[in-house]
Design an enzyme around this catalytic site. Structure first.
Site, PDB file in Angstrom:
ATOM      1  N   THR A  77      -3.018   0.551  -5.079  1.00  0.00           N
ATOM      2  CA  THR A  77      -2.190   0.048  -3.992  1.00  0.00           C
ATOM      3  C   THR A  77      -2.299  -1.460  -3.903  1.00  0.00           C
ATOM      4  O   THR A  77      -3.324  -2.000  -3.512  1.00  0.00           O
ATOM      5  CB  THR A  77      -2.613   0.686  -2.658  1.00  0.00           C
ATOM      6  OG1 THR A  77      -2.494   2.093  -2.785  1.00  0.00           O
ATOM      7  CG2 THR A  77      -1.740   0.212  -1.527  1.00  0.00           C
ATOM      8  N   SER A 109      -8.312  -8.490   3.166  1.00  0.00           N
ATOM      9  CA  SER A 109      -7.756  -8.195   4.476  1.00  0.00           C
ATOM     10  C   SER A 109      -8.852  -8.013   5.516  1.00  0.00           C
ATOM     11  O   SER A 109      -9.602  -8.941   5.801  1.00  0.00           O
ATOM     12  CB  SER A 109      -6.834  -6.980   4.390  1.00  0.00           C
ATOM     13  OG  SER A 109      -6.112  -6.802   5.582  1.00  0.00           O
ATOM     14  N   HIS A 110      -8.993  -6.806   6.058  1.00  0.00           N
ATOM     15  CA  HIS A 110      -9.955  -6.544   7.121  1.00  0.00           C
ATOM     16  C   HIS A 110     -11.176  -5.775   6.619  1.00  0.00           C
ATOM     17  O   HIS A 110     -11.926  -5.227   7.418  1.00  0.00           O
ATOM     18  CB  HIS A 110      -9.272  -5.756   8.242  1.00  0.00           C
ATOM     19  CG  HIS A 110      -8.662  -4.471   7.765  1.00  0.00           C
ATOM     20  ND1 HIS A 110      -7.421  -4.438   7.169  1.00  0.00           N
ATOM     21  CD2 HIS A 110      -9.110  -3.204   7.759  1.00  0.00           C
ATOM     22  CE1 HIS A 110      -7.136  -3.189   6.830  1.00  0.00           C
ATOM     23  NE2 HIS A 110      -8.145  -2.420   7.183  1.00  0.00           N
ATOM     24  N   GLU A 116       3.749   0.351  10.267  1.00  0.00           N
ATOM     25  CA  GLU A 116       2.875   1.492  10.037  1.00  0.00           C
ATOM     26  C   GLU A 116       1.808   1.489  11.116  1.00  0.00           C
ATOM     27  O   GLU A 116       1.466   0.444  11.671  1.00  0.00           O
ATOM     28  CB  GLU A 116       2.246   1.444   8.650  1.00  0.00           C
ATOM     29  CG  GLU A 116       1.402   0.222   8.362  1.00  0.00           C
ATOM     30  CD  GLU A 116       0.859   0.219   6.934  1.00  0.00           C
ATOM     31  OE1 GLU A 116       1.135   1.181   6.194  1.00  0.00           O
ATOM     32  OE2 GLU A 116       0.163  -0.738   6.576  1.00  0.00           O
ATOM     33  N   ALA A 129      -1.243   1.551  11.261  1.00  0.00           N
ATOM     34  CA  ALA A 129      -2.450   0.740  11.062  1.00  0.00           C
ATOM     35  C   ALA A 129      -2.158  -0.721  11.372  1.00  0.00           C
ATOM     36  O   ALA A 129      -2.502  -1.621  10.605  1.00  0.00           O
ATOM     37  CB  ALA A 129      -2.957   0.904   9.638  1.00  0.00           C
TER      38      ALA A 129
END
Length: 623
Positions: A58, A158-159, A412, A414
Site C-alpha cells: 500500500t 505518517s502516524h 475514510e 481513519a
C-alpha cells in the site's frame, strides 16, 4: 530459510551495505547490528530480518528502521529506488524528462532517505525536483501534479511510532499506486538489488532548481480557493487550539488559516507539541485517533478558554477535532462524524457555485459510514464506495472527474479527508481550514458543531459506528480464523480456495444476514449471476469479509399491545491490517430510534468477537 541460504543472504548484505558520507558519516550502525547478530549466533533474529524483504504494498514501503532486507534502512531505500526507477522507465512514456518529486518529513533518517532516493534517480538521468525543508505529505502529489512529474516519493511513516519510517509512492496520475504497479515495482526491486559504490555518495542537484517556496504558495492559492467566507472570517468569534502532534504541519496549517482570512489571534498553539520532534515525547503514539493522544491539547484548550481543538498527525495528511460541550466535557469527533460534517459543508460549497447538484460527487471507503451515501440519495449527487485506502479513493475520484463530475469530497474513517479537486489524496491541512470555516459560520447562528451533527442525523438518518480491533501476533492463526469463518474449516487455504467452497455464516447475534461479501475469495451475495462476482476488487493477499443485518420489525420493549417499530440495519466489515498484527472490525447501525440503534450495535459487536472470531478461544488480545 535454511542455514546455507541465511548465511549467503547475510554475506550479500554485508557486501552491499556501506557507510554513507553525507551529511556526516553514518550507516555504520546497520553493519554493526548484523555483525553483532552473526557473532552472537542469534539465528532467530537473523531469520526475522532476512527471511523476507520488506513488502512493497500500500503506497510503498513502511516499517521499523533496522538493518536487514525486512526493514527500512539505507540499503533497502537504494534498492527500492533502483527498482522504482527501472519500472517507471519501462512503463511511463518520457518518465526521465517528466521527472520525480521527492519530499520528506522530520523523522529520523528521513532527510537521508530522501537524498539517497534523489541520488538514484539523478544518476539514471532523471529530472529530480527535491523539495527543500520539511513538507507535509500532500505537498508531494500536489507538486507532482503542478510539475507534471512522472513520479512522487514522500519519505514518511505518517502516524506510526518513532522507530518507523516509510517510502510513499505516487504514480504518474499523482495518486497513490494501485495494482498492477505495486507488484510490478516489487518485481523490479528484486531485479535491482545490486548497489554500486557511487550510490552511497549521491550527487547534489546541478540544475539550480529551487522552486519549493513557489510550489508551497501555489498550494496555498488552491487552499484559499476553497474558502466560502474569506471576507467575514476575519470576524471569527471562536478561539481554536491547534496541535501538529510533534509533526511538520503547523507552518502549513497557519498559512492555510491566513489564506482563509482568519486572524492569528484566533489560534492558540500547544507549545509542547508545536515543533517537529521525531521522538514524539508527549504521546504514546503520534496518532490523534489513539486514546490519550489529545489530552495535552484538551488541557491547553481548557486553560486558554478555547472550545475547539484541531489536530493533525505528524505528516499532516490526517485531521482530527474535538468540541467542548455545554456540560464542560469534550466530544472528540470520530472520523465518520468528521466525514458527515465536512461532507455537508462540501454540499454547501457546491451549491454556492450554482452548478447542478447532479454534477457533485463524493467517495468513501467501504469501511466508512454510509452517511454520505444517505446524503447522496436524498440530495441527488453521485456517491461511490471504494476499497479501504486512499489509493483506491483517489483513483475513483479521478474516474468521476473523467466522467464529468465534480468530486469535491472523499474520506475514510481513519480521519483521512480529501477536499477540492486538485489533490486526490488525503490532506489534513485543507480539512483543518474548512472545518474552522464551517465552525465559524455555524457559530454566527449560535450552533455548535455537535448540534449541527445532530441536525444532519435528523435530516439523513441516525448513523452510529463502533470500530475496533483484536490483536493476533501469529499470521498463521489469523489465516486459520478466517478460513474457519469462510469455509467452516481452518485448514482451507483462503489464498487459493475457489468460491465454490465458501460456507459463509448466515446469521450473527441471532439476526439473519441480508448480505455477505467476501473480497478475499470473490463472492457477493447481492451480485447477479451464478458467480456472484463482487463489484469491488478482490485481493487474495488480505482478509476481508463484509455483511449486513437487515432492517427488521422488532417489538419495542414495554410497548403496550405489542406495538411494532421500524428495525435497525447493521453493516459491518472484518478485515486484517496491512501494516499491523490486527484483525480490525468496523460496525455501523442506522435507524430512527437512537436507543435501539446503540443497543443493537453493542449486541452485534459482542457477537462478532464471540461467534465469528472466537476471540477468547483463539487467545486474541483486546486493545
Amino acid at each position: 530459510m535454511d542455514s546455507a541460504k541465511l548465511d549467503q543472504a547475510v554475506q550479500d548484505w554485508l557486501r552491499l551495505d556501506r557507510v554513507r558520507t553525507f551529511p556526516t558519516p553514518s550507516n555504520a550502525t546497520t553493519r554493526a547490528e548484523i555483525e553483532e547478530l552473526v557473532s552472537s549466533g542469534d539465528t532467530a533474529e537473523l531469520q526475522k530480518r532476512f527471511s523476507h524483504r520488506i513488502a512493497f504494498g500500500t503506497a510503498g514501503l513502511r516499517g521499523a528502521m533496522q538493518a536487514g532486507p525486512a526493514h527500512m534502512n539505507d540499503l533497502t531505500i537504494l534498492q527500492a529506488s533502483q527498482g522504482l526507477a527501472k519500472y517507471a522507465e519501462e512503463t511511463v512514456q518520457g518518465a526521465k524528462v517528466r521527472g520525480i518529486v521527492v519530499g520528506h518529513d522530520h523523522r529520523h533518517n528521513s532527510a537521508q532517505f530522501a537524498r539517497l532516493t534523489a541520488g538514484v534517480f539523478r544518476k539514471r538521468g532523471w529530472k529530480v525536483y527535491e523539495l527543500q525543508g520539511l513538507v507535509h505529505t500532500p505537498m508531494v502529489p500536489f507538486s507532482a501534479k503542478q510539475l507534471n512529474a512522472a513520479l512522487g516519493v514522500m519519505i514518511t511513516a505518517s502516524h506510526n511510532p518513532a522507530k518507523d519510517n516509510g517510502y510513499k509512492v505516487y504514480w504518474e496520475n499523482h495518486i497513490q499506486i494501485i495494482p498492477p504497479h505495486d507488484s510490478g515495482i516489487a518485481r523490479a526491486i528484486e531485479e535491482s538489488l545490486e548497489v554500486d559504490e557511487e550510490a552511497w555518495t549521491p550527487p547534489a542537484a546541478s540544475d539550480g532548481w529551487n522552486g519549493t517556496e513557489d510550489l508551497i504558495q501555489q498550494y496555498m492559492d488552491v487552499v484559499a480557493s476553497l474558502s466560502l467566507h474569506k471576507e467575514t472570517n476575519a470576524k471569527c468569534p471562536l478561539l481554536f487550539t491547534i496541535t501538529p502532534m510533534h509533526g511538520v504541519g503547523l507552518p502549513f496549517a497557519l498559512r492555510a488559516l491566513d489564506a482563509f482570512g482568519f486572524p492569528r489571534d484566533k489560534v492558540s498553539i500547544v507549545a509542547e507539541q508545536a515543533s517537529p520532534d521525531p521522538d514524539f515525547p508527549t504521546v504514546r503514539f503520534p496518532n490523534p485517533e489513539e486514546a490519550g493522544a489529545l489530552d495535552l491539547a484538551l488541557a491547553h484548550a481548557d486553560r486558554v478558554g478555547s472550545t475547539i481543538v484541531l489536530a493533525n498527525d505528524p505528516d499532516a495528511d490526517r485531521f482530527c477535532a474535538a468540541e467542548k460541550q455545554q456540560d464542560g466535557e469534550w466530544m472528540v469527533f470520530t472520523g465518520d462524524q468528521l466525514g458527515a460534517l465536512l461532507g455537508s459543508w462540501a454540499i454547501e460549497r457546491h451549491r454556492q457555485t450554482g452548478a447542478p447538484i447532479e454534477k457533485l460527487a463524493m467517495c468513501a471507503s467501504t469501511v466508512s459510514s454510509k452517511m454520505l451515501e444517505a446524503m447522496a440519495r436524498k440530495e441527488g449527487f453521485a456517491f461511490r464506495e471504494t476499497l479501504t485506502g486512499f489509493k483506491w479513493i483517489g483513483n475513483e475520484l479521478q474516474k468521476l472527474e473523467d466522467e464529468g463530475f465534480t468530486p469535491l469530497f472523499a474520506y475514510e474513517e481513519a480521519i483521512g479527508f480529501a477536499n477540492g479537486t486538485t489533490i486526490k489524496d488525503k490532506d489534513g491541512i485543507t480539512a483543518l481550514a474548512l472545518f474552522v470555516e464551517m465552525a465559524t459560520a455555524l457559530s454566527r447562528f449560535g450552533k455548535p458543531l455537535s448540534v449541527h451533527l445532530d441536525s444532519l442525523y435528523y435530516e439523513y438518518g441516525y448513523h452510529a459506528t463502533s470500530n475496533s480491533y483484536f490483536i493476533c501476533r501469529d499470521p498463521a492463526k489469523t489465516d486459520r480464523i478466517f478460513s474457519q469463518l469462510r469455509f467452516g474449516n481452518p485448514d482451507t487455504d483462503s489464498s487459493t480456495a475457489p468460491a465454490a467452497l465458501l460456507r459463509l455464516p448466515t446469521s450473527l447475534a441471532g439476526y439473519p444476514l441480508t448480505l455477505v461479501r467476501d473480497l478475499t475469495v470473490g463472492y457477493d451475495s447481492s451480485a447477479p449471476g451464478p458467480a456472484h462476482a463482487p463489484r469491488l476488487p478482490v485481493d487474495r493477499g488480505a482478509h476481508m469479509v463484509q455483511f449486513a443485518l437487515g432492517s427488521m420489525e422488532e417489538e419495542e420493549e414495554g410497548a403496550e399491545g405489542g406495538e411494532r417499530r421500524d428495525g435497525v440495519e447493521v453493516m459491518g466489515t472484518v478485515r486484517t491490517s496491512g501494516t499491523e498484527p490486527k484483525i480490525k472490525f468496523y460496525l455501523e447501525a442506522r435507524g430512527k430510534n437512537r436507543v435501539f440503534v446503540r443497543q443493537k450495535l453493542v449486541k452485534v459487536r459482542e457477537a462478532l468477537g464471540r461467534e465469528w472470531l472466537r476471540a477468547d478461544e483463539n487467545g486474541l488480545e483486546r486493545p
